[in-house]
Motif scaffolding. Structure first.
Motif, PDB file in Angstrom:
ATOM      1  N   ILE A   8       0.827  -1.196   0.000  1.00  0.00           N
ATOM      2  CA  ILE A   8       0.000   0.000   0.000  1.00  0.00           C
ATOM      3  C   ILE A   8       0.865   1.252   0.000  1.00  0.00           C
ATOM      4  O   ILE A   8       0.619   2.189  -0.763  1.00  0.00           O
ATOM      5  N   ALA A   9       1.897   1.238   0.814  1.00  0.00           N
ATOM      6  CA  ALA A   9       2.789   2.396   0.899  1.00  0.00           C
ATOM      7  C   ALA A   9       3.428   2.675  -0.460  1.00  0.00           C
ATOM      8  O   ALA A   9       3.439   3.810  -0.936  1.00  0.00           O
ATOM      9  N   ARG A  10       3.938   1.638  -1.071  1.00  0.00           N
ATOM     10  CA  ARG A  10       4.600   1.803  -2.358  1.00  0.00           C
ATOM     11  C   ARG A  10       3.636   2.398  -3.391  1.00  0.00           C
ATOM     12  O   ARG A  10       3.913   3.420  -4.014  1.00  0.00           O
ATOM     13  N   VAL A  22      -2.198   5.420   9.984  1.00  0.00           N
ATOM     14  CA  VAL A  22      -3.588   5.546   9.546  1.00  0.00           C
ATOM     15  C   VAL A  22      -4.403   4.390  10.119  1.00  0.00           C
ATOM     16  O   VAL A  22      -5.476   4.576  10.680  1.00  0.00           O
ATOM     17  N   ILE A  23      -3.828   3.206   9.982  1.00  0.00           N
ATOM     18  CA  ILE A  23      -4.544   2.016  10.439  1.00  0.00           C
ATOM     19  C   ILE A  23      -4.851   2.081  11.922  1.00  0.00           C
ATOM     20  O   ILE A  23      -5.921   1.684  12.369  1.00  0.00           O
ATOM     21  N   ARG A  24      -3.893   2.619  12.668  1.00  0.00           N
ATOM     22  CA  ARG A  24      -4.112   2.663  14.106  1.00  0.00           C
ATOM     23  C   ARG A  24      -4.701   3.996  14.556  1.00  0.00           C
ATOM     24  O   ARG A  24      -4.652   4.337  15.735  1.00  0.00           O
ATOM     25  N   ASN A  25      -5.246   4.748  13.621  1.00  0.00           N
ATOM     26  CA  ASN A  25      -5.942   5.988  13.949  1.00  0.00           C
ATOM     27  C   ASN A  25      -5.103   7.011  14.698  1.00  0.00           C
ATOM     28  O   ASN A  25      -5.610   7.682  15.597  1.00  0.00           O
ATOM     29  N   HIS A  26      -3.851   7.130  14.305  1.00  0.00           N
ATOM     30  CA  HIS A  26      -3.049   8.185  14.905  1.00  0.00           C
ATOM     31  C   HIS A  26      -3.550   9.537  14.402  1.00  0.00           C
ATOM     32  O   HIS A  26      -4.028   9.644  13.281  1.00  0.00           O
ATOM     33  N   THR A  27      -3.407  10.544  15.249  1.00  0.00           N
ATOM     34  CA  THR A  27      -3.971  11.846  14.887  1.00  0.00           C
ATOM     35  C   THR A  27      -3.043  12.651  13.989  1.00  0.00           C
ATOM     36  O   THR A  27      -3.479  13.552  13.283  1.00  0.00           O
ATOM     37  N   ILE A  41      -7.020   0.754   1.204  1.00  0.00           N
ATOM     38  CA  ILE A  41      -7.177  -0.386   2.103  1.00  0.00           C
ATOM     39  C   ILE A  41      -8.479  -1.113   1.815  1.00  0.00           C
ATOM     40  O   ILE A  41      -8.537  -2.336   1.743  1.00  0.00           O
ATOM     41  N   LYS A  42      -9.522  -0.339   1.660  1.00  0.00           N
ATOM     42  CA  LYS A  42     -10.824  -0.931   1.327  1.00  0.00           C
ATOM     43  C   LYS A  42     -10.736  -1.680   0.004  1.00  0.00           C
ATOM     44  O   LYS A  42     -11.131  -2.842  -0.094  1.00  0.00           O
ATOM     45  N   GLU A  43     -10.211  -0.985  -1.009  1.00  0.00           N
ATOM     46  CA  GLU A  43     -10.147  -1.579  -2.341  1.00  0.00           C
ATOM     47  C   GLU A  43      -9.417  -2.915  -2.338  1.00  0.00           C
ATOM     48  O   GLU A  43      -9.846  -3.878  -2.962  1.00  0.00           O
ATOM     49  N   LEU A  44      -8.300  -2.933  -1.626  1.00  0.00           N
ATOM     50  CA  LEU A  44      -7.489  -4.154  -1.641  1.00  0.00           C
ATOM     51  C   LEU A  44      -7.946  -5.145  -0.579  1.00  0.00           C
ATOM     52  O   LEU A  44      -7.418  -6.240  -0.479  1.00  0.00           O
ATOM     53  N   ASN A  45      -8.901  -4.702   0.212  1.00  0.00           N
ATOM     54  CA  ASN A  45      -9.376  -5.557   1.293  1.00  0.00           C
ATOM     55  C   ASN A  45      -8.198  -5.986   2.176  1.00  0.00           C
ATOM     56  O   ASN A  45      -8.019  -7.150   2.492  1.00  0.00           O
TER      57      ASN A  45
END
Lengths: 338, 338
Positions: A8-10, A22-27, A41-45
């Motif tokens: 995803i990062a790449r 993002v995943i861990r909801n950091h502010t 993330i959604k797209e790739l599930n």
DNA sequence: TTGAAAGCGGTACCAG
DNA sequence: CTGGTACCGCTTTCAA
């Protein structure tokens, strides 16, 4: 094989760290970046790899449960209540059966420990506390279910077994029984407690105790029916014959009732019978069975909550013993003219 | 916190690799070195960290099971058989309950997938195959239990449901029943199959089919008793009244029998009843219940073996459908004068 | 027979 | 706000 944060990062021209945040909801992530990541993330599930996360955080978000017998409704209900509570907090539950074999149980404890579970719950069939010491060494919080150990200051959730024995026996007494036998379970704390409650009740109400009136069920978790059946045949051969039987559990009680009926006697007319467990089908048995309710599901739920609190706690709190109160569910098998 | 390979290596003046090899029984290790390592492992009671191992090998040595209801004896026995087979191969089993809720089931599938289990087994309550597509994407082998999906070429282990319906209905016919009702289960393949078997048997033996004789149990996994009880009350109001009832499962059948007895009729005298599941206590019911045995434990065992073979296979083999054959266990509830 | 280096998929910490 | 670097505990590969 599966999608990773790196992928995803790449794709997005970001660093893994950003994705992770993002995943861990950091502010501290820009609104736009966050949206882009979330979208992908959604797209790739994408699903985070819990094993990897566990490796660094030290928390697996899973707990283990070891019971003697999954098919036994008591343990099935405990497991069900537990599973319910844990699921809500995103925990998974590893369940394994010891088949009532202490060696197998020790093995299972080892196996589960090597999975670094966040907590263990055990309805133990052990004689010694050695295994528990080992768990303590690994600093894994654990809770004993249903069966306690004298002199082991461990977390415990179960029913007040002495009260179980007392309630059942007093129920028979108030149904007019004078000669009350007890078919006890194996040498675990549950059986010891119920026997103690039985003795206390007899003593307290000045009911005579007869020789041979306390029998051991051959086995409690497996094949209880035949165990009860056999024990009752022995009781029927005694003089005087009992007019009430308090059984360690419901399957034993069913075997007992069958043995009584086979002998041409009536339940509760000649002999009243009470069991323990309050199984779902008790009311539909040939003779609807009076029973002591053990709050199986509640035991699972309380254990779940306790375990969650133990995991949250930074330092191990003082071991806690939670005793639920049993209650009598009277049915036909003890309904006697006063 | 816990002992690691690194600790052992350092203490012994060896490298982690060497320790790792000893643990995995590699041959290229000196006998003396091996002994030293083994000794220290015992002393420290070292347990390899499975999460770390999983991260690199991609195998977690654990499998997941999702069932609608842990307390239901059928699923409890499946789980027990499964657990038995997997344990022997050093696999752990994660069990979770979907509570019969398709949404929850989907969530659980997601949760288990993110744990990178080596395989999944699901007794599904879904209507659609969408979730299974997702599992396939992740290339995790999975096996459907008990409930199959038309047009989904997936691995499956269950009982031949049409045979279940046929056997049960033919048993009632051969007991002399002429007006046979069926209380069916929910819209899953199991219920559909049993209904189909019921219809086939009636047609094949030229037994009349009456309007209103097929009723849906309100719910099958939870609260079956009252479901059967209610359905039977409706059947009793019909003209002509059935003289035989084939029930989707045993708890329903128990509710049915209770309703019949409450109405002042006799089982099997006025109405014969057969259930499905062959539960342990069937023989001890008020009216010992005839039932179709579903081989629950065998289903779990076969599923376990299948899953192990799928994990071993490097390429996904052709999906396999294992159908076990049911059998009739006749008891009092269908014992009628010929 | 032994071990150094790389990396599995993430998270923690701190610098920019 | 973003990301480089180190590292969790173990296995794999390959060189010594």
């Amino acid at each position: 094989m599966a999608v990773t944060m790196k992928d995803i990062a790449r794709e997005l021209g970001l660093s893994v760290v950003t994705v992770s945040k993002v995943i861990r909801n950091h502010t501290d992530i820009g609104a736009e970046t966050r949206q882009r990541v979330l979208k992908r993330i959604k797209e790739l599930n994408y699903q985070p790899n819990m094993a990897a996360r566990a490796l660094v955080t030290g928390r697996t978000y899973s707990a283990g449960l070891i019971v003697p017998d999954l098919v036994h409704p008591f343990f099935a209900e405990v497991a069900s209540g537990l599973s319910d509570v844990l699921r809500r907090k995103n925990y998974s539950l590893l369940i394994s059966s010891s088949e009532g074999d202490p060696d197998l149980e020790r093995q299972e404890i080892k196996r589960l420990l090597s999975r670094r579970l966040d907590a263990l719950m055990i309805a133990s069939t052990q004689w010694t506390v050695e295994s528990f010491r080992r768990i303590e060494e690994q600093k894994v919080p654990y809770v004993l279910l249903d069966r306690a150990f004298l002199g082991l200051p461990a977390n415990f959730v179960g029913v007040d077994e002495i009260a179980v024995g007392r309630l059942a026996t007093e129920h028979l007494i108030s149904a007019g029984c004078q000669r009350i036998a007890h078919i006890r379970g194996p040498a675990a704390s549950t059986a010891v407690g119920r026997l103690e409650g039985y003795r206390q009740a007899l003593a307290h109400h000045d009911v005579s105790q007869f020789r041979g009136y306390v029998l051991a069920g051959r086995s409690a978790d497996v094949d209880s029916w035949s165990s009860g059946h056999e024990a009752m045949k022995k009781l029927l051969a005694l003089t005087p014959r009992p007019d009430g039987v308090f059984c360690y559990n419901d399957p034993i009680a069913i075997g007992v009732i069958d043995a009584i009926l086979e002998a041409g006697l009536r339940v509760p007319g000649d002999i009243a019978v009470i069991g323990c467990g309050n199984l779902h089908f008790d009311k539909s048995l040939r003779v609807p069975l009076s029973s002591v309710d053990q709050q199986s599901r509640a035991i699972g739920e309380r254990a779940g909550k306790l375990v969650l609190s133990l995991i949250e706690a930074k330092v191990a709190p003082q071991p806690k013993s939670i005793m639920l109160q049993p209650s009598i569910v009277p049915r036909e098998s003890t309904r006697r003219p006063q």
